[in-house]
Design a protein around this motif. Sequence first.
Motif, PDB file in Angstrom:
ATOM      1  N   TYR A   9      -5.055  -1.910  -1.327  1.00 38.97           N
ATOM      2  CA  TYR A   9      -6.455  -1.073  -0.991  1.00 38.97           C
ATOM      3  C   TYR A   9      -6.869  -0.835  -2.338  1.00 38.97           C
ATOM      4  N   PRO A  67       4.409  11.759  -9.323  1.00 40.09           N
ATOM      5  CA  PRO A  67       4.365  11.590 -10.925  1.00 40.09           C
ATOM      6  C   PRO A  67       5.638  11.210 -11.267  1.00 40.09           C
ATOM      7  N   LYS A  85       0.473   6.764  -6.842  1.00 38.51           N
ATOM      8  CA  LYS A  85      -0.544   7.541  -6.942  1.00 38.51           C
ATOM      9  C   LYS A  85       0.119   9.143  -6.953  1.00 38.51           C
ATOM     10  N   LYS A  86       0.878   9.338  -5.940  1.00 40.06           N
ATOM     11  CA  LYS A  86       1.043  10.584  -5.556  1.00 40.06           C
ATOM     12  C   LYS A  86       2.321  11.410  -6.235  1.00 40.06           C
ATOM     13  N   SER A 125      -7.393   3.855  -8.570  1.00 41.38           N
ATOM     14  CA  SER A 125      -6.860   5.223  -8.996  1.00 41.38           C
ATOM     15  C   SER A 125      -5.352   5.573  -9.182  1.00 41.38           C
ATOM     16  N   TYR A 147       0.450   4.028  -2.981  1.00 40.90           N
ATOM     17  CA  TYR A 147       0.477   5.455  -2.618  1.00 40.90           C
ATOM     18  C   TYR A 147       1.286   6.306  -3.259  1.00 40.90           C
ATOM     19  N   GLU A 165      -7.718  10.029 -11.715  1.00 38.61           N
ATOM     20  CA  GLU A 165      -8.188   8.757 -12.501  1.00 38.61           C
ATOM     21  C   GLU A 165      -9.680   8.596 -11.848  1.00 38.61           C
ATOM     22  N   ALA A 166     -10.699   8.018 -12.418  1.00 46.03           N
ATOM     23  CA  ALA A 166     -11.864   7.428 -11.684  1.00 46.03           C
ATOM     24  C   ALA A 166     -12.544   8.613 -10.849  1.00 46.03           C
ATOM     25  N   PHE A 167     -12.724   8.233  -9.628  1.00 39.40           N
ATOM     26  CA  PHE A 167     -13.679   9.245  -8.765  1.00 39.40           C
ATOM     27  C   PHE A 167     -12.795  10.499  -8.253  1.00 39.40           C
ATOM     28  N   ASP A 168     -11.537  10.639  -8.833  1.00 34.52           N
ATOM     29  CA  ASP A 168     -11.013  11.676  -8.409  1.00 34.52           C
ATOM     30  C   ASP A 168     -11.155  12.800  -9.540  1.00 34.52           C
ATOM     31  N   PHE A 176       0.025   6.609   4.821  1.00 36.14           N
ATOM     32  CA  PHE A 176       0.269   5.605   6.038  1.00 36.14           C
ATOM     33  C   PHE A 176       0.918   6.117   7.084  1.00 36.14           C
ATOM     34  N   ASP A 200      -2.053  15.309 -10.490  1.00 34.23           N
ATOM     35  CA  ASP A 200      -1.498  15.449 -11.503  1.00 34.23           C
ATOM     36  C   ASP A 200      -2.447  14.913 -12.662  1.00 34.23           C
ATOM     37  N   GLU A 201      -2.746  13.561 -12.577  1.00 33.38           N
ATOM     38  CA  GLU A 201      -3.520  12.677 -13.600  1.00 33.38           C
ATOM     39  C   GLU A 201      -4.668  12.162 -12.826  1.00 33.38           C
ATOM     40  N   ASN A 227       0.849  -1.167   0.101  1.00 28.58           N
ATOM     41  CA  ASN A 227      -0.003  -0.045   0.041  1.00 28.58           C
ATOM     42  C   ASN A 227       0.755   1.355  -0.046  1.00 28.58           C
ATOM     43  N   SER A 228       1.945   1.125   0.688  1.00 27.63           N
ATOM     44  CA  SER A 228       2.738   2.285   0.627  1.00 27.63           C
ATOM     45  C   SER A 228       3.449   2.517  -0.993  1.00 27.63           C
ATOM     46  N   ARG A 254       6.347   7.524 -10.559  1.00 29.03           N
ATOM     47  CA  ARG A 254       5.202   6.656 -11.266  1.00 29.03           C
ATOM     48  C   ARG A 254       5.659   6.456 -12.943  1.00 29.03           C
ATOM     49  N   PRO A 305      -2.938   6.470 -12.185  1.00 29.99           N
ATOM     50  CA  PRO A 305      -3.029   6.358 -13.285  1.00 29.99           C
ATOM     51  C   PRO A 305      -1.859   5.222 -13.949  1.00 29.99           C
ATOM     52  N   HIS A 355     -10.121   8.580   1.163  1.00 36.44           N
ATOM     53  CA  HIS A 355      -9.724   7.284   0.265  1.00 36.44           C
ATOM     54  C   HIS A 355      -8.338   7.165   0.178  1.00 36.44           C
ATOM     55  N   HIS A 366      -9.153   1.236  -3.365  1.00 39.20           N
ATOM     56  CA  HIS A 366      -9.497   2.651  -3.742  1.00 39.20           C
ATOM     57  C   HIS A 366      -7.985   3.214  -4.227  1.00 39.20           C
ATOM     58  N   LEU A 367      -6.905   2.632  -3.839  1.00 44.09           N
ATOM     59  CA  LEU A 367      -5.550   2.912  -4.555  1.00 44.09           C
ATOM     60  C   LEU A 367      -5.562   2.329  -5.574  1.00 44.09           C
ATOM     61  N   VAL A 368      -5.784   0.834  -5.908  1.00 44.92           N
ATOM     62  CA  VAL A 368      -5.759   0.174  -6.955  1.00 44.92           C
ATOM     63  C   VAL A 368      -6.478   0.897  -8.410  1.00 44.92           C
TER      64      VAL A 368
END
Lengths: 71, 281
Positions: free
Chosen positions: A58, A17, A14-15, A64, A11, B89-92, B66, B86-87, A7-8, A20, A66, B60, A60-62
Amino acid sequence: MSRYAVNSLLYRLKKDPTYRAHFLREPEAALAGVDLTDDERRAFVARDARRINELGGYLHLVMSVPGIAGH
Amino acid sequence: MGRIVFAGAMSHVLDPDYYDHACGAVGRRMVEEVMREIRAMGDRCVARRPDALIIVADDHLNAFSFNAVPAFCVRIGTHVDRMVQDEAEAFDKVLEGMPARYPLHESLAGGILERGLADNFDLAFSWEAPLDHAFLSPVNTMYGDRAIPPLVPIWINCFVAPQPTAARCLALGRHIAKVVAASPWNVAIIGTGGLSHFPELALSRVGETDTVFDRRVLGWLGEGDDEPLAALTADELHKAGEHELLKWIVVAGAVTPARAELRYFGELPRINLTAVEWRLA
Protein backbone atom coordinates in the motif's frame (compact mmCIF):
# COMPACT_ATOMS: atom_id res chain seq x y z
CA MET A 1 1.10 -12.41 -4.76
CA SER A 2 0.00 -12.15 -1.15
CA ARG A 3 -1.19 -8.59 -0.73
CA TYR A 4 -2.23 -9.17 2.87
CA ALA A 5 1.18 -10.56 3.91
CA VAL A 6 3.05 -7.63 2.36
CA ASN A 7 0.78 -5.02 3.89
CA SER A 8 0.50 -6.51 7.34
CA LEU A 9 4.32 -6.63 7.40
CA LEU A 10 4.53 -2.97 6.32
CA TYR A 11 2.01 -2.06 9.00
CA ARG A 12 4.05 -3.84 11.66
CA LEU A 13 7.23 -2.11 10.47
CA LYS A 14 5.49 1.24 10.72
CA LYS A 15 3.92 0.72 14.14
CA ASP A 16 6.35 -1.51 16.06
CA PRO A 17 9.71 0.25 16.64
CA THR A 18 11.35 -2.80 18.25
CA TYR A 19 10.50 -5.02 15.30
CA ARG A 20 11.52 -2.28 12.87
CA ALA A 21 14.93 -1.95 14.55
CA HIS A 22 15.42 -5.72 14.29
CA PHE A 23 14.44 -5.62 10.60
CA LEU A 24 16.82 -2.76 9.82
CA ARG A 25 19.65 -4.58 11.61
CA GLU A 26 19.06 -8.14 10.40
CA PRO A 27 16.37 -8.19 7.70
CA GLU A 28 16.64 -11.88 6.85
CA ALA A 29 16.36 -12.98 10.46
CA ALA A 30 13.48 -10.59 11.14
CA LEU A 31 11.55 -11.93 8.13
CA ALA A 32 12.25 -15.61 8.88
CA GLY A 33 8.82 -16.35 10.30
CA VAL A 34 6.87 -14.18 7.83
CA ASP A 35 4.87 -15.89 5.08
CA LEU A 36 6.25 -14.18 1.93
CA THR A 37 7.01 -15.29 -1.61
CA ASP A 38 10.67 -15.27 -2.66
CA ASP A 39 10.04 -12.10 -4.69
CA GLU A 40 8.48 -10.33 -1.73
CA ARG A 41 11.25 -11.41 0.61
CA ARG A 42 13.94 -10.14 -1.78
CA ALA A 43 12.16 -6.77 -2.09
CA PHE A 44 12.01 -6.31 1.69
CA VAL A 45 15.60 -7.42 2.28
CA ALA A 46 16.72 -4.91 -0.39
CA ARG A 47 14.40 -2.25 1.13
CA ASP A 48 13.22 -1.69 -2.44
CA ALA A 49 10.21 0.55 -1.88
CA ARG A 50 9.17 0.62 -5.53
CA ARG A 51 9.23 -3.17 -5.82
CA ILE A 52 7.32 -3.59 -2.55
CA ASN A 53 4.68 -1.22 -3.95
CA GLU A 54 4.53 -3.15 -7.24
CA LEU A 55 4.00 -6.34 -5.26
CA GLY A 56 0.88 -4.88 -3.67
CA GLY A 57 2.34 -2.82 -0.82
CA TYR A 58 0.00 0.00 0.00
CA LEU A 59 1.50 3.31 -1.18
CA HIS A 60 0.94 5.30 2.01
CA LEU A 61 2.59 2.58 4.09
CA VAL A 62 5.57 2.30 1.73
CA MET A 63 5.97 6.07 1.94
CA SER A 64 5.84 6.28 5.71
CA VAL A 65 7.82 3.37 7.19
CA PRO A 66 10.97 4.90 8.72
CA GLY A 67 14.04 3.38 7.08
CA ILE A 68 12.18 2.24 3.95
CA ALA A 69 10.23 5.37 3.04
CA GLY A 70 10.50 5.93 -0.68
CA HIS A 71 9.32 9.38 -1.67
CA MET B 1 -34.03 23.25 13.85
CA GLY B 2 -30.38 22.61 13.14
CA ARG B 3 -28.45 23.99 10.19
CA ILE B 4 -25.22 23.47 8.35
CA VAL B 5 -23.65 26.91 8.76
CA PHE B 6 -20.29 26.26 7.10
CA ALA B 7 -19.10 23.74 4.50
CA GLY B 8 -15.68 23.48 2.94
CA ALA B 9 -13.20 21.04 1.46
CA MET B 10 -9.46 21.30 1.24
CA SER B 11 -6.14 19.51 0.79
CA HIS B 12 -4.93 18.04 4.06
CA VAL B 13 -1.13 17.84 4.16
CA LEU B 14 -0.69 21.47 5.19
CA ASP B 15 3.01 21.41 5.91
CA PRO B 16 5.47 23.84 4.22
CA ASP B 17 8.44 21.62 5.11
CA TYR B 18 6.85 18.57 3.47
CA TYR B 19 6.21 20.38 0.20
CA ASP B 20 9.58 22.10 0.29
CA HIS B 21 11.18 18.67 0.51
CA ALA B 22 8.89 17.16 -2.14
CA CYS B 23 8.66 20.02 -4.66
CA GLY B 24 11.19 22.70 -3.68
CA ALA B 25 10.54 26.41 -3.07
CA VAL B 26 7.42 26.47 -5.26
CA GLY B 27 5.92 23.75 -3.05
CA ARG B 28 6.53 25.80 0.07
CA ARG B 29 5.08 28.93 -1.53
CA MET B 30 1.92 27.21 -2.77
CA VAL B 31 1.15 25.37 0.44
CA GLU B 32 1.60 28.62 2.35
CA GLU B 33 -0.86 30.25 -0.05
CA VAL B 34 -3.49 27.53 0.35
CA MET B 35 -2.98 27.63 4.13
CA ARG B 36 -3.74 31.37 4.13
CA GLU B 37 -7.00 30.68 2.28
CA ILE B 38 -7.90 27.87 4.68
CA ARG B 39 -7.18 30.15 7.60
CA ALA B 40 -9.57 32.73 6.08
CA MET B 41 -12.17 29.96 5.70
CA GLY B 42 -11.58 29.31 9.39
CA ASP B 43 -12.33 32.98 10.14
CA ARG B 44 -15.70 32.68 8.42
CA CYS B 45 -16.41 29.36 10.13
CA VAL B 46 -15.62 30.84 13.56
CA ALA B 47 -17.90 33.82 12.83
CA ARG B 48 -20.84 31.42 12.33
CA ARG B 49 -20.25 29.93 15.78
CA PRO B 50 -20.80 26.24 15.04
CA ASP B 51 -21.77 23.99 17.95
CA ALA B 52 -19.95 21.09 16.29
CA LEU B 53 -17.47 20.51 13.47
CA ILE B 54 -17.89 17.35 11.37
CA ILE B 55 -14.64 16.31 9.69
CA VAL B 56 -14.96 13.83 6.84
CA ALA B 57 -11.49 12.40 6.28
CA ASP B 58 -9.83 9.09 5.54
CA ASP B 59 -7.51 6.55 7.06
CA HIS B 60 -3.99 6.07 5.71
CA LEU B 61 -3.69 2.71 7.48
CA ASN B 62 -2.86 4.65 10.58
CA ALA B 63 -5.95 4.39 12.75
CA PHE B 64 -7.23 1.06 11.45
CA SER B 65 -5.06 -1.97 10.81
CA PHE B 66 -5.88 -4.98 8.65
CA ASN B 67 -7.93 -6.20 11.59
CA ALA B 68 -10.87 -4.30 10.10
CA VAL B 69 -11.31 -1.75 7.31
CA PRO B 70 -14.60 0.10 7.79
CA ALA B 71 -16.19 1.69 4.71
CA PHE B 72 -17.56 4.46 6.96
CA CYS B 73 -16.74 4.93 10.63
CA VAL B 74 -17.86 7.59 13.09
CA ARG B 75 -15.83 8.38 16.19
CA ILE B 76 -17.87 8.37 19.39
CA GLY B 77 -16.96 9.06 23.02
CA THR B 78 -16.12 12.27 24.87
CA HIS B 79 -12.71 13.11 23.39
CA VAL B 80 -10.19 11.98 20.81
CA ASP B 81 -6.39 12.00 20.80
CA ARG B 82 -3.91 13.02 18.16
CA MET B 83 -1.97 10.11 16.74
CA VAL B 84 1.51 9.76 18.20
CA GLN B 85 4.26 7.93 16.33
CA ASP B 86 7.80 7.23 17.43
CA GLU B 87 9.56 8.33 14.22
CA ALA B 88 7.08 10.05 11.97
CA GLU B 89 7.90 10.16 8.26
CA ALA B 90 6.53 12.28 5.44
CA PHE B 91 2.91 13.38 5.86
CA ASP B 92 2.78 12.10 9.46
CA LYS B 93 5.33 14.69 10.60
CA VAL B 94 2.87 17.58 10.42
CA LEU B 95 1.09 16.26 13.51
CA GLU B 96 4.01 17.04 15.78
CA GLY B 97 3.35 20.09 17.93
CA MET B 98 -0.44 20.04 17.49
CA PRO B 99 -2.70 19.84 20.56
CA ALA B 100 -2.87 16.28 21.87
CA ARG B 101 -6.56 16.01 22.78
CA TYR B 102 -9.84 17.31 21.29
CA PRO B 103 -13.42 17.22 22.61
CA LEU B 104 -16.06 15.32 20.63
CA HIS B 105 -19.72 16.20 20.07
CA GLU B 106 -21.17 13.01 21.49
CA SER B 107 -24.81 13.75 20.78
CA LEU B 108 -24.36 14.62 17.12
CA ALA B 109 -22.05 11.63 16.56
CA GLY B 110 -24.60 9.41 18.32
CA GLY B 111 -27.39 10.83 16.17
CA ILE B 112 -25.51 10.13 12.94
CA LEU B 113 -24.87 6.59 14.14
CA GLU B 114 -28.26 5.70 15.60
CA ARG B 115 -30.49 7.44 13.08
CA GLY B 116 -28.34 5.80 10.41
CA LEU B 117 -29.00 2.34 11.83
CA ALA B 118 -32.73 3.10 11.88
CA ASP B 119 -32.57 4.33 8.25
CA ASN B 120 -30.47 1.43 6.89
CA PHE B 121 -27.22 3.41 6.92
CA ASP B 122 -24.92 1.24 9.03
CA LEU B 123 -21.74 3.08 9.99
CA ALA B 124 -18.98 1.41 11.96
CA PHE B 125 -18.11 3.21 15.19
CA SER B 126 -14.98 3.54 17.29
CA TRP B 127 -14.22 4.69 20.83
CA GLU B 128 -10.46 4.52 20.35
CA ALA B 129 -9.24 5.45 16.87
CA PRO B 130 -6.82 8.45 17.01
CA LEU B 131 -6.74 11.26 14.45
CA ASP B 132 -3.95 11.74 11.92
CA HIS B 133 -3.04 14.63 9.60
CA ALA B 134 -6.11 14.08 7.44
CA PHE B 135 -8.25 15.44 10.29
CA LEU B 136 -5.98 17.65 12.33
CA SER B 137 -3.95 19.50 9.73
CA PRO B 138 -7.00 21.30 8.23
CA VAL B 139 -8.64 21.90 11.62
CA ASN B 140 -5.55 23.40 13.20
CA THR B 141 -4.89 25.49 10.08
CA MET B 142 -8.47 26.83 10.19
CA TYR B 143 -8.48 27.53 13.92
CA GLY B 144 -4.89 28.33 14.86
CA ASP B 145 -4.95 29.32 18.54
CA ARG B 146 -8.73 29.71 18.66
CA ALA B 147 -10.93 27.23 20.52
CA ILE B 148 -11.84 24.29 18.27
CA PRO B 149 -15.51 23.26 18.62
CA PRO B 150 -16.42 19.68 19.59
CA LEU B 151 -15.58 17.41 16.66
CA VAL B 152 -17.42 14.61 14.89
CA PRO B 153 -14.71 12.70 12.99
CA ILE B 154 -15.93 10.40 10.21
CA TRP B 155 -13.59 8.10 8.26
CA ILE B 156 -14.22 7.12 4.65
CA ASN B 157 -12.23 4.20 3.27
CA CYS B 158 -10.64 5.90 0.27
CA PHE B 159 -7.59 3.71 -0.27
CA VAL B 160 -8.09 0.05 0.58
CA ALA B 161 -10.04 -1.56 -2.28
CA PRO B 162 -12.90 -2.22 -2.42
CA GLN B 163 -13.98 1.29 -1.42
CA PRO B 164 -17.54 2.57 -0.97
CA THR B 165 -19.06 4.01 -4.16
CA ALA B 166 -19.31 7.72 -4.97
CA ALA B 167 -23.11 7.36 -4.97
CA ARG B 168 -23.01 5.90 -1.46
CA CYS B 169 -20.78 8.76 -0.26
CA LEU B 170 -23.28 11.26 -1.63
CA ALA B 171 -26.03 9.39 0.23
CA LEU B 172 -23.98 9.57 3.43
CA GLY B 173 -23.87 13.34 3.01
CA ARG B 174 -27.67 13.42 2.63
CA HIS B 175 -27.98 11.31 5.78
CA ILE B 176 -25.75 13.70 7.74
CA ALA B 177 -27.81 16.68 6.54
CA LYS B 178 -31.01 14.98 7.71
CA VAL B 179 -29.58 14.36 11.17
CA VAL B 180 -28.33 17.95 11.46
CA ALA B 181 -31.70 19.33 10.32
CA ALA B 182 -33.48 17.33 13.03
CA SER B 183 -31.02 18.49 15.72
CA PRO B 184 -30.91 21.79 17.64
CA TRP B 185 -27.35 22.59 16.50
CA ASN B 186 -25.49 24.82 14.08
CA VAL B 187 -22.95 22.56 12.44
CA ALA B 188 -19.85 23.06 10.30
CA ILE B 189 -18.67 20.29 7.98
CA ILE B 190 -15.40 19.89 6.09
CA GLY B 191 -14.08 17.22 3.75
CA THR B 192 -10.31 16.86 3.51
CA GLY B 193 -7.73 15.59 1.03
CA GLY B 194 -7.11 15.85 -2.68
CA LEU B 195 -7.29 16.94 -5.29
CA SER B 196 -5.60 14.60 -7.77
CA HIS B 197 -2.41 12.85 -6.67
CA PHE B 198 -0.86 9.39 -6.51
CA PRO B 199 -2.59 7.88 -9.61
CA GLU B 200 -3.16 4.14 -9.23
CA LEU B 201 -1.37 4.40 -5.88
CA ALA B 202 1.84 3.55 -7.74
CA LEU B 203 5.11 4.80 -6.25
CA SER B 204 6.49 5.09 -9.80
CA ARG B 205 3.75 7.65 -10.57
CA VAL B 206 4.09 9.83 -7.47
CA GLY B 207 4.53 13.28 -8.99
CA GLU B 208 1.67 13.02 -11.50
CA THR B 209 -1.67 14.81 -11.23
CA ASP B 210 -4.74 15.06 -13.48
CA THR B 211 -5.60 18.73 -13.82
CA VAL B 212 -8.24 18.11 -16.51
CA PHE B 213 -10.12 15.78 -14.15
CA ASP B 214 -9.76 18.25 -11.26
CA ARG B 215 -11.13 21.13 -13.36
CA ARG B 216 -14.10 19.01 -14.40
CA VAL B 217 -14.86 18.16 -10.76
CA LEU B 218 -14.52 21.79 -9.69
CA GLY B 219 -16.94 22.74 -12.48
CA TRP B 220 -19.58 20.33 -11.15
CA LEU B 221 -19.06 21.54 -7.59
CA GLY B 222 -19.35 25.14 -8.78
CA GLU B 223 -22.69 24.35 -10.41
CA GLY B 224 -23.99 22.43 -7.40
CA ASP B 225 -24.43 19.49 -9.77
CA ASP B 226 -23.95 16.25 -7.86
CA GLU B 227 -25.27 13.75 -10.44
CA PRO B 228 -21.95 13.46 -12.30
CA LEU B 229 -20.16 13.11 -8.94
CA ALA B 230 -22.38 10.19 -7.98
CA ALA B 231 -21.69 8.51 -11.33
CA LEU B 232 -17.88 8.43 -10.87
CA THR B 233 -16.56 4.88 -10.73
CA ALA B 234 -13.87 3.43 -8.51
CA ASP B 235 -11.79 2.75 -11.62
CA GLU B 236 -11.98 6.38 -12.80
CA LEU B 237 -11.03 7.67 -9.36
CA HIS B 238 -8.14 5.20 -9.08
CA LYS B 239 -6.68 6.05 -12.50
CA ALA B 240 -6.91 9.81 -11.99
CA GLY B 241 -5.56 9.76 -8.44
CA GLU B 242 -8.88 11.06 -7.13
CA HIS B 243 -9.30 8.53 -4.32
CA GLU B 244 -9.80 11.30 -1.76
CA LEU B 245 -12.59 12.97 -3.73
CA LEU B 246 -15.00 10.57 -1.98
CA LYS B 247 -14.87 12.83 1.08
CA TRP B 248 -15.63 15.96 -0.90
CA ILE B 249 -18.61 14.07 -2.35
CA VAL B 250 -19.93 13.42 1.17
CA VAL B 251 -19.86 17.17 1.89
CA ALA B 252 -21.47 17.95 -1.49
CA GLY B 253 -24.21 15.48 -0.61
CA ALA B 254 -24.82 17.29 2.68
CA VAL B 255 -25.25 20.76 1.12
CA THR B 256 -26.53 20.25 -2.45
CA PRO B 257 -27.78 22.28 -4.28
CA ALA B 258 -25.38 24.82 -2.75
CA ARG B 259 -22.59 25.85 -5.11
CA ALA B 260 -18.94 25.63 -4.17
CA GLU B 261 -16.68 28.63 -4.65
CA LEU B 262 -13.05 27.97 -5.48
CA ARG B 263 -10.75 29.48 -2.87
CA TYR B 264 -7.46 28.07 -4.15
CA PHE B 265 -6.11 25.86 -6.91
CA GLY B 266 -2.36 25.42 -7.18
CA GLU B 267 -0.76 22.94 -9.53
CA LEU B 268 2.25 21.16 -8.11
CA PRO B 269 3.90 18.11 -9.62
CA ARG B 270 2.94 16.07 -6.57
CA ILE B 271 -0.65 17.20 -5.99
CA ASN B 272 -3.06 19.93 -7.02
CA LEU B 273 -3.52 21.87 -3.78
CA THR B 274 -7.15 22.96 -3.58
CA ALA B 275 -9.65 24.61 -1.27
CA VAL B 276 -13.37 25.25 -1.84
CA GLU B 277 -16.12 26.72 0.29
CA TRP B 278 -19.82 26.24 -0.36
CA ARG B 279 -22.08 29.29 -0.48
CA LEU B 280 -24.85 28.42 1.96
CA ALA B 281 -28.25 30.08 2.13
